[in-house]
Design a protein around this motif. Structure first.
Motif, PDB file in Angstrom:
ATOM      1  N   GLU A  29       0.802  -1.219   0.000  1.00 25.96           N
ATOM      2  CA  GLU A  29       0.000   0.000   0.000  1.00 25.96           C
ATOM      3  C   GLU A  29       0.837   1.272   0.000  1.00 25.96           C
ATOM      4  O   GLU A  29       0.287   2.376  -0.019  1.00 25.96           O
ATOM      5  CB  GLU A  29      -0.920   0.010   1.223  1.00 25.96           C
ATOM      6  N   ALA A  30       2.154   1.142   0.000  1.00 28.55           N
ATOM      7  CA  ALA A  30       3.023   2.321  -0.025  1.00 28.55           C
ATOM      8  C   ALA A  30       3.196   2.800  -1.463  1.00 28.55           C
ATOM      9  O   ALA A  30       3.527   1.999  -2.346  1.00 28.55           O
ATOM     10  CB  ALA A  30       4.384   1.990   0.579  1.00 28.55           C
ATOM     11  N   PRO A  31       2.958   4.088  -1.747  1.00 31.17           N
ATOM     12  CA  PRO A  31       3.147   4.605  -3.117  1.00 31.17           C
ATOM     13  C   PRO A  31       4.593   4.428  -3.583  1.00 31.17           C
ATOM     14  O   PRO A  31       5.527   4.792  -2.876  1.00 31.17           O
ATOM     15  CB  PRO A  31       2.787   6.098  -2.980  1.00 31.17           C
ATOM     16  N   ALA A  32       4.766   3.843  -4.759  1.00 31.99           N
ATOM     17  CA  ALA A  32       6.104   3.570  -5.272  1.00 31.99           C
ATOM     18  C   ALA A  32       6.900   4.868  -5.427  1.00 31.99           C
ATOM     19  O   ALA A  32       6.414   5.840  -6.002  1.00 31.99           O
ATOM     20  CB  ALA A  32       6.026   2.847  -6.618  1.00 31.99           C
ATOM     21  N   GLY A  33       8.108   4.879  -4.880  1.00 33.23           N
ATOM     22  CA  GLY A  33       8.976   6.042  -4.976  1.00 33.23           C
ATOM     23  C   GLY A  33       8.755   7.082  -3.904  1.00 33.23           C
ATOM     24  O   GLY A  33       9.527   8.037  -3.808  1.00 33.23           O
ATOM     25  N   GLY A  34       7.710   6.926  -3.068  1.00 31.52           N
ATOM     26  CA  GLY A  34       7.441   7.893  -2.008  1.00 31.52           C
ATOM     27  C   GLY A  34       8.273   7.627  -0.768  1.00 31.52           C
ATOM     28  O   GLY A  34       8.970   6.606  -0.661  1.00 31.52           O
ATOM     29  N   PRO A  35       8.223   8.512   0.227  1.00 34.48           N
ATOM     30  CA  PRO A  35       9.008   8.328   1.456  1.00 34.48           C
ATOM     31  C   PRO A  35       8.672   7.041   2.192  1.00 34.48           C
ATOM     32  O   PRO A  35       9.567   6.380   2.727  1.00 34.48           O
ATOM     33  CB  PRO A  35       8.644   9.570   2.291  1.00 34.48           C
ATOM     34  N   HIS A  36       7.391   6.681   2.240  1.00 40.24           N
ATOM     35  CA  HIS A  36       6.989   5.437   2.908  1.00 40.24           C
ATOM     36  C   HIS A  36       7.632   4.227   2.229  1.00 40.24           C
ATOM     37  O   HIS A  36       8.175   3.332   2.877  1.00 40.24           O
ATOM     38  CB  HIS A  36       5.461   5.336   2.890  1.00 40.24           C
ATOM     39  N   TYR A  37       7.585   4.209   0.911  1.00 36.46           N
ATOM     40  CA  TYR A  37       8.184   3.135   0.105  1.00 36.46           C
ATOM     41  C   TYR A  37       9.690   3.060   0.356  1.00 36.46           C
ATOM     42  O   TYR A  37      10.250   1.975   0.568  1.00 36.46           O
ATOM     43  CB  TYR A  37       7.876   3.428  -1.362  1.00 36.46           C
ATOM     44  N   GLU A  38      10.352   4.197   0.362  1.00 35.61           N
ATOM     45  CA  GLU A  38      11.803   4.229   0.585  1.00 35.61           C
ATOM     46  C   GLU A  38      12.156   3.815   2.006  1.00 35.61           C
ATOM     47  O   GLU A  38      13.183   3.156   2.232  1.00 35.61           O
ATOM     48  CB  GLU A  38      12.325   5.622   0.283  1.00 35.61           C
ATOM     49  N   ALA A  39      11.309   4.186   2.972  1.00 31.16           N
ATOM     50  CA  ALA A  39      11.573   3.802   4.358  1.00 31.16           C
ATOM     51  C   ALA A  39      11.489   2.286   4.528  1.00 31.16           C
ATOM     52  O   ALA A  39      12.260   1.687   5.291  1.00 31.16           O
ATOM     53  CB  ALA A  39      10.576   4.490   5.288  1.00 31.16           C
ATOM     54  N   LEU A  40      10.563   1.634   3.817  1.00 29.86           N
ATOM     55  CA  LEU A  40      10.449   0.182   3.907  1.00 29.86           C
ATOM     56  C   LEU A  40      11.679  -0.501   3.304  1.00 29.86           C
ATOM     57  O   LEU A  40      12.152  -1.520   3.827  1.00 29.86           O
ATOM     58  CB  LEU A  40       9.174  -0.292   3.197  1.00 29.86           C
ATOM     59  N   PHE A  41      12.209   0.050   2.219  1.00 26.15           N
ATOM     60  CA  PHE A  41      13.434  -0.509   1.651  1.00 26.15           C
ATOM     61  C   PHE A  41      14.613  -0.286   2.600  1.00 26.15           C
ATOM     62  O   PHE A  41      15.498  -1.151   2.717  1.00 26.15           O
ATOM     63  CB  PHE A  41      13.721   0.108   0.289  1.00 26.15           C
TER      64      PHE A  41
END
Length: 395
Positions: free
Chosen positions: A357-369
């Motif tokens: 559910e994290a938008p690709a390329g957004g801060p949430h997505y980057e934080a998960l990586f």
């Protein structure tokens, strides 16, 4: 012809090792490339601003302070270094409380002018609005929007990636939950695993060993979601009743489930290592007058310590990287645990639950990586530590 064939096999093995190593390096580089953009992202949600009255001298707020302001836990500007006046929170959906539809226009074409006017005449206001709605930027005071800092991420105590206007990406609750559950899982699994391995290798007769070994190995093939259901239906209610807890989902429930999952790996690898101890060493120990148990813990176990270490490392890897079973049994609460009986959340469970559910390329997505990178280094550190202790004992 034989030497030529051996050269071909040697080349194939060398290529396989090179490709495997290169793949691992590329995976790590991919994780880093996807995660590093987090620290160039802005604290405030993209496209929005926090507008203050022109006379308000507060220049910047931390992400946690912004959250507390909009949650009304901070209610006066004096609490964040400003003047002694109450804070008035304004969100875009609150505009109808101040202006009528006639004032705003049929298509809200006058909304920007109305919002700017409201900020100008309200001393203690903090308005979270789209940037284009501030039609006269010089007439208001825009809060400074910093980039997400390393300190806020690695020392942050709150994980709330969907908070508005400033998401929180504190890793401490997730790292603490992962280490907490893994530590207790190994604390439970290691003595039982070693005891079962010693029994199968040194005590049990061949019939019992031939019966137990396939059963233990079969346990490692059970899907983790089945273990999760077992923990949710059996272990969670049991712990809730025994410890009189409001909810049974806790770190202890997750640790017990992970210990059960890690047992087959520890037992299998350790039992094989113990059986590889030369028969001559056992006979020499017994010939010198040592009992069977003295032979086991003074000769067999020290000789097999490298294999036992491998079993421990594999068991820890299973515990640290497990996802579904932990997600189902631990309560999935992103808070720093103070006891093992509290709900918590681990890094793998967080990635599994939120990546979709994290938008690709957004801060949430980057934080998960970035969490994936942290998990990789945790596993690497554990492996190096266990190997270092093992090699020191061998010397």
């Amino acid at each position: 012809m034989k030497k030529f064939f051996e050269k071909i096999v040697e080349g194939i093995l060398a290529c396989s090792g090179f490709v495997t190593s290169l793949t691992i390096v590329l995976i790590v580089l991919f994780l880093f490339s996807e995660a590093v953009g987090l620290f160039s992202s802005k604290v405030i949600e993209e496209g929005y601003v926090l507008a203050l009255n022109k006379n308000n001298r507060v220049e910047e707020l931390s992400p946690l302070q912004i959250k507390d302001v909009f949650d009304e836990e901070i209610t006066n500007w004096a609490q964040v270094g400003g003047e002694d006046m109450p804070i008035k929170v304004f969100r875009l959906e609150d505009i109808t409380q101040y202006y009528s539809e006639d004032d705003l226009g049929a298509a809200y074409e006058h909304a920007g002018r109305c919002i700017t006017d409201l900020v100008e005449r309200t001393p203690g206001i903090i308005a979270f609005v789209p940037r284009q709605f501030i039609v006269h930027p010089d007439s208001v005071h825009l809060l400074k929007d910093n980039t997400i800092s390393v300190k806020d991420v690695f020392a942050g105590a709150e994980w709330f990636p969907t908070a508005t206007p400033a998401p929180l990406f504190g890793f401490l609750p997730l790292v603490a939950g992962t280490l907490w559950v893994s530590f207790f899982a190994i604390l439970i699994a290691l003595p039982f695993g070693l005891a079962v391995a010693v029994y199968m290798s040194e005590v049990a007769d061949s019939r019992v060993r031939n019966l137990l070994k396939p059963v233990v190995e079969l346990l490692s093939g059970i899907p983790s979601v089945v273990y999760g259901f077992f923990g949710l239906i059996v272990i969670v209610p049991f712990l809730q009743q025994v410890f009189d807890l409001p909810v049974g989902e806790s770190g202890l429930a997750g640790s017990i489930v992970l210990a059960i999952m890690a047992l087959p790996t520890i037992v299998t690898v350790t039992e094989d290592a113990l059986r590889n101890c030369p028969r001559a060493m056992r006979e020499a120990s017994l010939a010198l007058g040592a009992s069977q148990w003295q032979t086991i813990y003074k000769v067999v176990i020290p000789y097999s310590i490298s294999g036992i270490t491998s079993g421990v490392v594999l068991g820890i890897g299973r515990a640290v990287g497990e996802t579904m079973a932990v997600l189902m049994a631990t309560g999935n609460a992103a808070v720093i645990p103070h006891t093992i009986l509290e709900p918590l959340r681990t890094i793998p469970a967080t990635i599994a639950a939120e990546l979709g559910e994290a938008p690709a390329g957004g801060p949430h997505y980057e934080a998960l990586f970035l969490l994936g990178v942290v998990l990789f280094f945790i596993s690497l550190l554990i492996n190096f530590t266990v190997e270092a202790v093992s090699s020191r004992r061998n010397r």
